[in-house]
Scaffold this active site. Structure first.
Site, short mmCIF file in Angstrom:
data_model
loop_
_atom_site.label_atom_id
_atom_site.label_comp_id
_atom_site.label_asym_id
_atom_site.label_seq_id
_atom_site.Cartn_x
_atom_site.Cartn_y
_atom_site.Cartn_z
CG ASN A 37 -17.09 20.38 76.14
OD1 ASN A 37 -16.42 21.61 76.40
ND2 ASN A 37 -16.68 20.01 75.06
CE LYS A 39 -18.67 21.20 72.48
NZ LYS A 39 -19.20 20.95 71.11
CG HIS A 121 -14.23 17.59 72.16
ND1 HIS A 121 -14.53 18.19 71.04
CD2 HIS A 121 -15.12 17.37 72.91
CE1 HIS A 121 -15.76 18.19 70.98
NE2 HIS A 121 -16.31 18.08 72.03
CD GLU A 123 -15.86 21.12 69.27
OE1 GLU A 123 -15.44 21.65 70.27
OE2 GLU A 123 -17.13 20.84 68.96
CD GLU A 190 -18.34 14.40 73.14
OE1 GLU A 190 -19.25 14.91 73.79
OE2 GLU A 190 -17.60 14.99 72.64
N GLY A 196 -23.18 19.17 67.79
CA GLY A 196 -23.63 20.30 67.52
C GLY A 196 -24.51 20.49 66.31
CB SER A 235 -27.26 16.71 69.18
OG SER A 235 -26.41 17.43 68.54
#
Ligand code: PGA
Length: 279
Positions: A37, A39, A121, A123, A190, A196, A235
């Site tokens: 991904n 991003k 996701h 985010e 996730e 991250g 991560s």
């Protein structure tokens, strides 16, 4: 609860002698995925460079999800490289087409060679306020367009601390899969606190959570749950990939930061490819 003889024996062996029967996993037809991904990262030159360097593998399904403007050139780079790599979008709109400025439809994604799309996701749940209902509409649209949805779920740090992980995950799964009667999707666990941050979930914790996720899937779709790939994300990197690959319910990884460097990403791919060869 429906359970095949195969999964009954597998679970029994796992419970009694604490060992996973890898061979039986394969008979369940569960695919292993290593998915990038990217991003909002990479330009055209960096993308071209990535495909010159990446080796990939035939033993696992490798998928790259670049930003939307790079989907078409990425398809060309993949073709040129001759490597077994799939292409995916990072988002899809729920409607077929229309006045939705800045959005991308399912048919637009398939038109440029995408076979997969990331949906829900964290985010997007955070910045674009996507809720379970919208995630479900997007999953329906992806399936209608012939895309394999990669459905992301995961709890925040606050929810984890309040011991709400199972409650949050079951709500997200049930919401995302409302009225979906196919097993043609991938789930990505996730944990938001791991994305991250460098604070990845331990392989043991991820395995435990994946087993819980599969138990929810079993309740929803019976035996078909055994064939659904559940990926870990948050991560994941070249140092912890081998540990995840050794876990019976971790069927791959969704990788953000560590997927941007072709050599690093190759190490992750190889960790799962080796796991496949040994199983
Ligand atoms: P990360 O991102 O690997 O950089 O933590 C994973 C993801 O958000 O999909």
């Amino acid at each position: 609860m429906e359970q095949s003889i195969e999964s009954y024996i597998k679970n029994l062996v796992r419970d009694v002698i604490g060992q996973n029967l890898g061979g039986l996993e394969l008979q369940c037809d569960r695919q292993t995925y290593v998915i990038a991904n990217w991003k909002m990262n990479k330009d055209l030159n960096e993308t071209a460079e990535f495909f010159q360097k990446i080796n990939s593998s035939h033993d696992v399904s490798v998928v790259i999800c670049p930003p939307t403007q790079l989907l078409y050139p990425t398809q060309l780079f993949i073709k040129q490289s001759g490597k077994p790599i799939g292409l995916g979008g990072q988002n899809v709109h729920w409607a077929d087409k229309g006045a939705y400025t800045g959005e991308t439809s399912g048919s637009m994604l398939t038109d440029v060679g995408s076979e997969y799309v990331i949906i829900g996701h964290s985010e997007r749940r955070q910045y674009s306020f996507e809720d379970d209902e919208l995630v479900n509409k997007k999953v329906q649209q992806a399936l209608k367009s012939g895309l394999t949805p990669i459905i992301c779920i995961g709890e925040t740090l606050g929810q984890k601390s309040a011991m709400q992980t199972e409650q949050v995950l079951s709500k997200q799964i049930i919401g995302a899969l409302k009225d979906i009667d196919t097993a043609h999707f991938i789930l990505a666990y996730e944990p938001v606190w791991a994305i991250g941050t460098g604070q990845s979930a331990t392989a043991e914790l991820a395995q435990e959570t994946h087993a819980y996720i599969r138990s929810i899937l079993r309740q929803l779709m019976g035996q078909k749950a055994e064939g659904i790939s559940i990926l870990y994300g948050g991560s994941a990197n070249e140092r912890n990939a081998a540990e995840y690959s050794a876990m019976p319910d971790i069927d791959g990884v969704l990788v953000g930061g560590a997927s941007l460097n072709a050599h690093v990403f190759d190490v992750i791919i190889n960790a799962f490819a080796k796991g496949e060869q040994n199983s």
